[in-house]
Design a protein around this motif. Sequence first.
Motif, PDB file in Angstrom:
ATOM      1  N   PRO A 114     -18.492  54.403  49.292  1.00  0.00           N
ATOM      2  CA  PRO A 114     -17.339  54.184  50.178  1.00  0.00           C
ATOM      3  C   PRO A 114     -17.552  54.819  51.541  1.00  0.00           C
ATOM      4  N   GLN A 115     -17.013  54.193  52.557  1.00  0.00           N
ATOM      5  CA  GLN A 115     -17.016  54.725  53.903  1.00  0.00           C
ATOM      6  C   GLN A 115     -15.594  54.728  54.439  1.00  0.00           C
ATOM      7  N   MET A 158     -15.111  44.060  45.940  1.00  0.00           N
ATOM      8  CA  MET A 158     -15.088  45.295  45.158  1.00  0.00           C
ATOM      9  C   MET A 158     -15.819  45.109  43.834  1.00  0.00           C
ATOM     10  N   ARG A 160      -7.359  44.130  50.558  1.00  0.00           N
ATOM     11  CA  ARG A 160      -8.660  44.447  49.981  1.00  0.00           C
ATOM     12  C   ARG A 160      -9.227  43.236  49.254  1.00  0.00           C
ATOM     13  N   PRO A 189     -10.727  54.312  52.706  1.00  0.00           N
ATOM     14  CA  PRO A 189     -12.098  53.963  52.345  1.00  0.00           C
ATOM     15  C   PRO A 189     -12.298  52.455  52.315  1.00  0.00           C
ATOM     16  N   THR A 190     -13.436  51.988  52.784  1.00  0.00           N
ATOM     17  CA  THR A 190     -13.751  50.566  52.718  1.00  0.00           C
ATOM     18  C   THR A 190     -14.170  50.234  51.287  1.00  0.00           C
ATOM     19  N   PRO A 191     -14.047  48.949  50.885  1.00  0.00           N
ATOM     20  CA  PRO A 191     -14.459  48.568  49.530  1.00  0.00           C
ATOM     21  C   PRO A 191     -15.922  48.857  49.297  1.00  0.00           C
TER      22      PRO A 191
END
Length: 268
Positions: A113-114, A93, A88, A266-268
């Motif tokens: 988030p995705q 972030m 990450r 979840p993506t950042p």
Amino acid sequence: MGRIGDGDIHAAFVEFRAKESDKCLSAQCIYCQSIRAKNTSRQRSHLLECPAYLNAMKEHNPDNPILHEAVNGTPTQNNTPVKTPKKRDLDTMVNGFQGNTSSASHSFPIPKPQLERDFQMSVQLNPKISVGPGIWGQRNWVSFISGHWNGRFGKGTVVPGGQDSQLIAPDLSTHIDANYLLQTHDHPPAFIAVKMDGWRVGPRDILEKLEDPSQIDEVDPKTYSFRVNVHMETGDARYLHLNTGMWVASGVRRGTEGRITKFLSPTP
């Protein structure tokens, strides 16, 4: 010694016995749900022509040897450079919070988030052991025989001996509380402790079929919900980024010998 890519083939299928009287196992592709007899060569041939599998590998695992063979006609060699596990991006972030931080009254936009598919796993299970009724419901104990997993951060096996303590409520909703170990294909291997908990819920008649070995493979996964959240822990320096990750997963039950689970992060 197996062919290059055999581990990826096994990770793409869950093995189960369609009928208790069957002497041979069947294998179901976790990408397109097609079923065939357990045979590594035939499973390889299927994956070479499975659009769902090939598209998933193009997006999430471009170094996959099966994908390479489908595109180029030959599998990759063992000397393919190992990709650094995805970590990450702390700066991304942090920088998601834009604005003047010196102003206490400033309204910070919150990053949305995705979910992205991170890895998948299939495991073989021992028959459940009934612990008996308790104050919260029926308690069952299920142990793991073995399994395979692969994804963006690596691939490997599920160490035999994992445990799932299931609590079945009066309406047959089932709470999942599982602990198990992942072993990576690295040399030397890393070991990752996994804790998974969540619920399998749905209409009572569907849940009854999931408890019946003679009917479980006839149940459409879309007729019930099998959702869990996941945490990982390891002391291996190559995978320390997993300690601060989080995952949600969707699962499918296939007989007493198989479970398929797809993990999303979840993506950042």
